[in-house]
Design a protein around this motif. Structure first.
Motif, PDB file in Angstrom:
ATOM      1  N   SER A  87       0.829  -1.220   0.000  1.00 14.45           N
ATOM      2  CA  SER A  87       0.000   0.000   0.000  1.00 14.45           C
ATOM      3  C   SER A  87       0.855   1.257   0.000  1.00 14.45           C
ATOM      4  CB  SER A  87      -0.932   0.016   1.213  1.00 14.45           C
ATOM      5  OG  SER A  87      -1.874  -1.012   1.120  1.00 14.45           O
ATOM      6  N   GLN A  88       1.976   1.227   0.699  1.00 17.63           N
ATOM      7  CA  GLN A  88       2.880   2.377   0.703  1.00 17.63           C
ATOM      8  C   GLN A  88       3.423   2.614  -0.708  1.00 17.63           C
ATOM      9  OE1 GLN A  88       5.684   1.446   3.847  1.00 17.63           O
ATOM     10  NE2 GLN A  88       4.191   1.924   5.435  1.00 17.63           N
ATOM     11  N   TYR A  89       3.773   1.542  -1.396  1.00 20.82           N
ATOM     12  CA  TYR A  89       4.241   1.673  -2.777  1.00 20.82           C
ATOM     13  C   TYR A  89       3.138   2.222  -3.676  1.00 20.82           C
ATOM     14  CZ  TYR A  89       5.927   0.630  -7.431  1.00 20.82           C
ATOM     15  OH  TYR A  89       6.307   0.753  -8.745  1.00 20.82           O
ATOM     16  N   ASN A  90       1.941   1.669  -3.526  1.00 23.52           N
ATOM     17  CA  ASN A  90       0.826   2.035  -4.394  1.00 23.52           C
ATOM     18  C   ASN A  90       0.400   3.491  -4.237  1.00 23.52           C
ATOM     19  OD1 ASN A  90       0.775  -0.600  -5.335  1.00 23.52           O
ATOM     20  ND2 ASN A  90      -0.960  -1.203  -4.072  1.00 23.52           N
ATOM     21  N   THR A  91       0.618   4.093  -3.065  1.00 15.98           N
ATOM     22  CA  THR A  91       0.083   5.430  -2.791  1.00 15.98           C
ATOM     23  C   THR A  91       1.128   6.542  -2.756  1.00 15.98           C
ATOM     24  OG1 THR A  91       0.193   5.048  -0.407  1.00 15.98           O
ATOM     25  CG2 THR A  91      -1.890   4.512  -1.508  1.00 15.98           C
ATOM     26  N   THR A  92       2.378   6.229  -3.040  1.00 16.37           N
ATOM     27  CA  THR A  92       3.411   7.268  -3.047  1.00 16.37           C
ATOM     28  C   THR A  92       3.939   7.472  -4.468  1.00 16.37           C
ATOM     29  OG1 THR A  92       5.017   5.591  -2.322  1.00 16.37           O
ATOM     30  CG2 THR A  92       4.085   7.030  -0.622  1.00 16.37           C
ATOM     31  N   LYS A  93       4.618   8.594  -4.690  1.00 15.91           N
ATOM     32  CA  LYS A  93       5.076   8.985  -6.026  1.00 15.91           C
ATOM     33  C   LYS A  93       6.234   8.102  -6.500  1.00 15.91           C
ATOM     34  CE  LYS A  93       7.013  12.795  -8.609  1.00 15.91           C
ATOM     35  NZ  LYS A  93       7.767  14.018  -8.531  1.00 15.91           N
ATOM     36  N   LYS A  94       6.046   7.432  -7.619  1.00 16.44           N
ATOM     37  CA  LYS A  94       7.082   6.560  -8.188  1.00 16.44           C
ATOM     38  C   LYS A  94       8.222   7.415  -8.739  1.00 16.44           C
ATOM     39  CE  LYS A  94       3.862   3.534  -7.497  1.00 16.44           C
ATOM     40  NZ  LYS A  94       2.914   4.340  -6.744  1.00 16.44           N
ATOM     41  N   ILE A  95       9.448   6.963  -8.485  1.00 14.58           N
ATOM     42  CA  ILE A  95      10.636   7.641  -9.010  1.00 14.58           C
ATOM     43  C   ILE A  95      11.582   6.591  -9.572  1.00 14.58           C
ATOM     44  CG2 ILE A  95      10.477   9.643  -7.470  1.00 14.58           C
ATOM     45  CD1 ILE A  95      12.712   8.303  -5.780  1.00 14.58           C
ATOM     46  N   SER A  96      12.542   7.031 -10.344  1.00 16.44           N
ATOM     47  CA  SER A  96      13.543   6.112 -10.896  1.00 16.44           C
ATOM     48  C   SER A  96      14.726   6.002  -9.937  1.00 16.44           C
ATOM     49  CB  SER A  96      14.032   6.622 -12.249  1.00 16.44           C
ATOM     50  OG  SER A  96      14.801   7.805 -12.074  1.00 16.44           O
ATOM     51  N   GLU A 138      21.586  -1.042   6.208  1.00 17.34           N
ATOM     52  CA  GLU A 138      22.211  -2.037   5.334  1.00 17.34           C
ATOM     53  C   GLU A 138      22.144  -1.599   3.884  1.00 17.34           C
ATOM     54  OE1 GLU A 138      20.213  -5.796   5.130  1.00 17.34           O
ATOM     55  OE2 GLU A 138      18.277  -4.857   5.329  1.00 17.34           O
ATOM     56  N   SER A 139      22.891  -2.290   3.053  1.00 19.93           N
ATOM     57  CA  SER A 139      22.932  -2.002   1.623  1.00 19.93           C
ATOM     58  C   SER A 139      21.607  -2.372   0.964  1.00 19.93           C
ATOM     59  CB  SER A 139      24.063  -2.795   0.969  1.00 19.93           C
ATOM     60  OG  SER A 139      24.018  -2.637  -0.439  1.00 19.93           O
ATOM     61  N   ILE A 140      21.183  -1.540   0.032  1.00 18.98           N
ATOM     62  CA  ILE A 140      19.992  -1.910  -0.737  1.00 18.98           C
ATOM     63  C   ILE A 140      20.364  -2.917  -1.828  1.00 18.98           C
ATOM     64  CG2 ILE A 140      18.804   0.263  -0.278  1.00 18.98           C
ATOM     65  CD1 ILE A 140      19.438   1.135  -3.155  1.00 18.98           C
ATOM     66  N   HIS A 141      21.660  -3.154  -1.982  1.00 19.11           N
ATOM     67  CA  HIS A 141      22.133  -4.079  -3.006  1.00 19.11           C
ATOM     68  C   HIS A 141      22.542  -5.419  -2.410  1.00 19.11           C
ATOM     69  CE1 HIS A 141      21.934  -0.644  -5.625  1.00 19.11           C
ATOM     70  NE2 HIS A 141      22.773   0.012  -4.860  1.00 19.11           N
ATOM     71  N   ALA A 142      22.058  -5.742  -1.217  1.00 18.85           N
ATOM     72  CA  ALA A 142      22.375  -7.032  -0.593  1.00 18.85           C
ATOM     73  C   ALA A 142      21.851  -8.151  -1.495  1.00 18.85           C
ATOM     74  CB  ALA A 142      21.736  -7.111   0.788  1.00 18.85           C
ATOM     75  N   PRO A 143      22.548  -9.273  -1.532  1.00 19.19           N
ATOM     76  CA  PRO A 143      22.146 -10.351  -2.446  1.00 19.19           C
ATOM     77  C   PRO A 143      20.766 -10.950  -2.128  1.00 19.19           C
ATOM     78  CG  PRO A 143      24.004 -11.024  -1.065  1.00 19.19           C
ATOM     79  CD  PRO A 143      23.761  -9.576  -0.799  1.00 19.19           C
ATOM     80  N   TRP A 144      20.270 -10.748  -0.930  1.00 20.03           N
ATOM     81  CA  TRP A 144      18.960 -11.313  -0.583  1.00 20.03           C
ATOM     82  C   TRP A 144      17.810 -10.360  -0.920  1.00 20.03           C
ATOM     83  CZ3 TRP A 144      22.976 -10.680   2.868  1.00 20.03           C
ATOM     84  CH2 TRP A 144      22.923  -9.540   3.683  1.00 20.03           C
ATOM     85  N   TRP A 145      18.113  -9.144  -1.382  1.00 25.61           N
ATOM     86  CA  TRP A 145      17.056  -8.207  -1.749  1.00 25.61           C
ATOM     87  C   TRP A 145      16.896  -8.144  -3.260  1.00 25.61           C
ATOM     88  CZ3 TRP A 145      14.635  -8.011   2.337  1.00 25.61           C
ATOM     89  CH2 TRP A 145      15.087  -7.488   3.548  1.00 25.61           C
ATOM     90  N   HIS A 146      15.657  -8.029  -3.706  1.00 26.87           N
ATOM     91  CA  HIS A 146      15.348  -7.777  -5.112  1.00 26.87           C
ATOM     92  C   HIS A 146      14.548  -6.473  -5.161  1.00 26.87           C
ATOM     93  CE1 HIS A 146      12.900  -8.334  -8.887  1.00 26.87           C
ATOM     94  NE2 HIS A 146      14.135  -8.354  -9.318  1.00 26.87           N
ATOM     95  N   VAL A 147      15.260  -5.379  -5.399  1.00 24.54           N
ATOM     96  CA  VAL A 147      14.614  -4.056  -5.428  1.00 24.54           C
ATOM     97  C   VAL A 147      13.716  -3.982  -6.663  1.00 24.54           C
ATOM     98  CG1 VAL A 147      14.979  -1.566  -5.583  1.00 24.54           C
ATOM     99  CG2 VAL A 147      16.528  -2.960  -4.206  1.00 24.54           C
ATOM    100  N   VAL A 148      12.440  -3.627  -6.423  1.00 30.96           N
ATOM    101  CA  VAL A 148      11.481  -3.547  -7.521  1.00 30.96           C
ATOM    102  C   VAL A 148      10.992  -2.121  -7.783  1.00 30.96           C
ATOM    103  CG1 VAL A 148      10.728  -5.938  -7.298  1.00 30.96           C
ATOM    104  CG2 VAL A 148       9.519  -4.146  -6.038  1.00 30.96           C
ATOM    105  N   GLY A 149      11.311  -1.187  -6.877  1.00 28.76           N
ATOM    106  CA  GLY A 149      10.873   0.176  -7.104  1.00 28.76           C
ATOM    107  C   GLY A 149      11.284   1.136  -6.024  1.00 28.76           C
ATOM    108  N   TYR A 150      11.139   2.404  -6.341  1.00 29.67           N
ATOM    109  CA  TYR A 150      11.467   3.500  -5.435  1.00 29.67           C
ATOM    110  C   TYR A 150      10.315   4.500  -5.473  1.00 29.67           C
ATOM    111  CZ  TYR A 150      16.100   1.619  -6.560  1.00 29.67           C
ATOM    112  OH  TYR A 150      17.164   0.792  -6.776  1.00 29.67           O
ATOM    113  N   THR A 151      10.033   5.109  -4.337  1.00 32.58           N
ATOM    114  CA  THR A 151       9.007   6.155  -4.315  1.00 32.58           C
ATOM    115  C   THR A 151       9.453   7.303  -3.422  1.00 32.58           C
ATOM    116  OG1 THR A 151       7.695   5.374  -2.420  1.00 32.58           O
ATOM    117  CG2 THR A 151       7.168   4.427  -4.590  1.00 32.58           C
ATOM    118  N   ARG A 152       8.786   8.422  -3.597  1.00 29.09           N
ATOM    119  CA  ARG A 152       9.022   9.597  -2.763  1.00 29.09           C
ATOM    120  C   ARG A 152       7.739   9.900  -1.998  1.00 29.09           C
ATOM    121  NH1 ARG A 152      12.166  13.275  -6.024  1.00 29.09           N
ATOM    122  NH2 ARG A 152      13.743  11.803  -5.314  1.00 29.09           N
TER     123      ARG A 152
END
Length: 154
Positions: A87-96, A138-152
């Motif tokens: 829900s936090q992803y769905n309701t906040t401004k998507k950024i690159s 922690e790093s957002i690039h940790a091997p156990w994370w799969h980043v799918v998006g960023y928002t503001r």
């Protein structure tokens, strides 16, 4: 033009200029306000480092990831976010990724339709989040994370 007309024109011009400044603040003013909000949110988040993780918890003595993000934005910037990471992803401004700044949200999941984790970006490729080790940086690039998006959010 007589003095009275000139005074009225100057007064009117000043009023319009002030209204314009109030409605459309400069990027510096906006950047400063956003930086101040980030500092406040970051201070709340940082004060919770080491707090234990409990699934479904919203604080202040334990958190899950979205409960933590919701808590720090509420107490750091009086910004109310929804309860779940999706829900936090769905309701906040998507950024690159290129637009990513301190205070933005980082979402982890299988896809943008299947998000299961969120943290707040703090710069230098790191986020602060609540997970099985508690609230950590922690790093957002940790091997156990799969980043799918960023928002503001702010």
């Amino acid at each position: 033009m007589n003095k009275t007309t000139m005074k009225v024109l100057i007064s009117l011009t000043m009023t319009v200029a002030m209204a314009f400044i109030m409605l459309f603040p400069s990027n510096e003013t906006t950047a400063s306000a956003n930086s101040s909000k980030y500092d406040s949110i970051y201070n709340v988040a940082n004060s919770k480092l080491g707090t234990r993780y409990v699934y479904g918890s919203t604080g202040p003595s334990s958190f899950d990831c979205s409960g933590f993000v919701r808590y720090i934005f509420k107490h750091g910037a009086n910004k109310h976010l929804p309860r779940t990471a999706q829900s936090q992803y769905n309701t906040t401004k998507k950024i690159s990724k290129k637009q990513l700044k301190k205070g933005d949200l980082v979402f982890i999941g299988a896809s943008t339709k299947s998000i299961y984790h969120v943290g707040m970006y703090i710069g230098n490729g790191e986020m602060i989040d609540a997970q099985n080790r508690g609230v950590v940086k922690e790093s957002i690039h940790a091997p156990w994370w799969h980043v799918v998006g960023y928002t503001r959010a702010i």
